[in-house]
Design a protein around this motif. Sequence first.
Motif, short mmCIF file in Angstrom:
data_model
loop_
_atom_site.label_atom_id
_atom_site.label_comp_id
_atom_site.label_asym_id
_atom_site.label_seq_id
_atom_site.Cartn_x
_atom_site.Cartn_y
_atom_site.Cartn_z
N THR A 136 0.86 -1.19 0.00
CA THR A 136 0.00 0.00 0.00
C THR A 136 0.89 1.23 0.00
N ILE A 137 0.64 2.16 -0.93
CA ILE A 137 1.43 3.40 -0.93
C ILE A 137 0.59 4.60 -0.50
N GLU A 157 -7.08 10.93 1.98
CA GLU A 157 -5.82 10.37 1.47
C GLU A 157 -4.69 10.51 2.48
N SER A 159 -0.53 9.30 2.35
CA SER A 159 0.54 8.61 1.62
C SER A 159 1.60 8.13 2.60
N LEU A 182 1.90 -2.00 -6.41
CA LEU A 182 1.68 -0.83 -5.56
C LEU A 182 0.18 -0.53 -5.54
N GLY A 184 -3.35 1.64 -4.15
CA GLY A 184 -3.99 2.82 -3.60
C GLY A 184 -5.29 3.06 -4.31
N VAL A 187 -3.51 5.93 -6.89
CA VAL A 187 -2.05 5.98 -6.71
C VAL A 187 -1.46 7.25 -7.32
N ASN A 188 -2.14 7.81 -8.32
CA ASN A 188 -1.58 8.97 -9.02
C ASN A 188 -1.49 10.20 -8.13
N TYR A 190 -0.40 10.07 -5.17
CA TYR A 190 0.62 9.79 -4.16
C TYR A 190 1.56 10.99 -4.03
N PHE A 200 4.22 10.22 -7.75
CA PHE A 200 4.02 8.80 -8.04
C PHE A 200 5.01 8.29 -9.10
N TYR A 218 0.82 -1.43 -10.69
CA TYR A 218 0.16 -0.50 -9.78
C TYR A 218 -1.32 -0.41 -10.12
N SER A 221 -5.64 3.92 -10.99
CA SER A 221 -5.34 5.29 -11.42
C SER A 221 -6.60 6.11 -11.59
#
Length: 429
Positions: A136-137, A157, A159, A182, A184, A187-188, A190, A200, A218, A221
Amino acid sequence: MNAHDSEKVVGTLLARGYREVPTPEEADLVLYNTCSIRDKAEQKVFTRLQNFKREAGKGKVFAVLGCVAQQEGERIFERAPHVSLVAGSASYTRLPEMLVQLEEGNRRVTGLSLDTDETFDTPFTRRDNPHRAYITIIEGCDKSCAYCVVPFTRGPERSRTGESVLAEARRLAESGYTEIQLLGQNVNSYRDPSPAAWDFATLLARTAEVPGIRRVRYTTSHPRDFIKAIVDAMDSNPVLCNHVHLPVQSGSNRVLGAMQRLYTREQYLERIAWIKNARRKMALTTDIIVGFPGETEADFEETLTLLDEVQYDSLFSFKYSPRPNTAALAMEDKIPDAEKARRLMVLNEKQRAIQIRRNAEFIGSLEEVLVEGHNPATGQWIGRTSQNRTLNFTHPPNGGASLVGRYLNVRVTRSGPNSLAGESAANVM
Ligand code: 5AD
Ligand code: SF4
């Protein structure tokens, strides 16, 4: 993400001296990790809780975790009075102390706060797959898509620091993992909270440089935050797998607006063009919702033409499901279920034809797969390509040794709508 949450919860329990048993019937403590993204998933939890209690629940302690727990909170105690612990994922950092309360015989323990600023980082994660590991990021989501319950159930959110992500990736590589995914909600978006402040694309590039890691994936997105630097990073290191999952939800600007997705069809297609213009050939997949309130036949047609235009390699499609606490709940022009079902069928038929064509293009090509399993019924090994395609293949007899976890080159000889088939080139690497 839910599966990975379960891995972390199991790891936390094991570290406290709990033991996993083969069946729920043998357990003293039964935990349900739940999903509330659509109504069906949510209903399943309550049915299972009831059925299991009736059959084998005597003397057991029950816990409900995850998004249904977060959403329903203490109402779960009313609907299922045999439950003792209700906790959403944003409270899992408190799980060890909640377990203490349970062990002390406390009958009503809750973890429902959303205002944690930490991610649920645990060194004890017990991983289900010996080759691919999730990291998890970023947790939570700051978007407010009109249909989506996630910002409510998973909170804002947060990070993780880039250094802690890399440290985990290095630990995983040292213990034999070769593929990392990865994770989330988005994730973008991040952003490394340490002074390094990596975005990211930087995190992706750094993770791909970890020695021993051969594949990095990942998910998921958000098109609005998907920047060109991500494609550039993927292009410059083949460890970053040739696959982008870019959920579009709808091809109609009117519906995208109502969904509060924060991009237009044209802006989405611009991102698709970056991906298609990459030096390596990338697979593209997406998520689509049909029957969002007010979606007309013309809107739906635009989703169909988007499929023609993009030529996705695969897609996940859903009938719109009204969720509590979301903006779409109050919207007019509900689409009848039968119509949603029809649109879903039309969409999936179109996509099936596209996949048959796209998969057929691979016949004759040589693909590297990570071997994930063996199917005794067909005698085939199950592999996955960098593009995330399933490639089932035969391999010359090798004395019964398992190929699982190896990377092999496979010649594609046949294709279907959902997978490829082939023969290994036998040069085990
Ligand atoms: N109804 C139907 N599908 C939904 N999704 C999220 N919320 C809903 C909903 N209320 C879908 C979206 C998302 C995927 C994970 O689940 O397509 O991308
Ligand atoms: Fe839900 Fe939208 Fe956040 Fe994805 S980006 S989790 S769809 S609110």
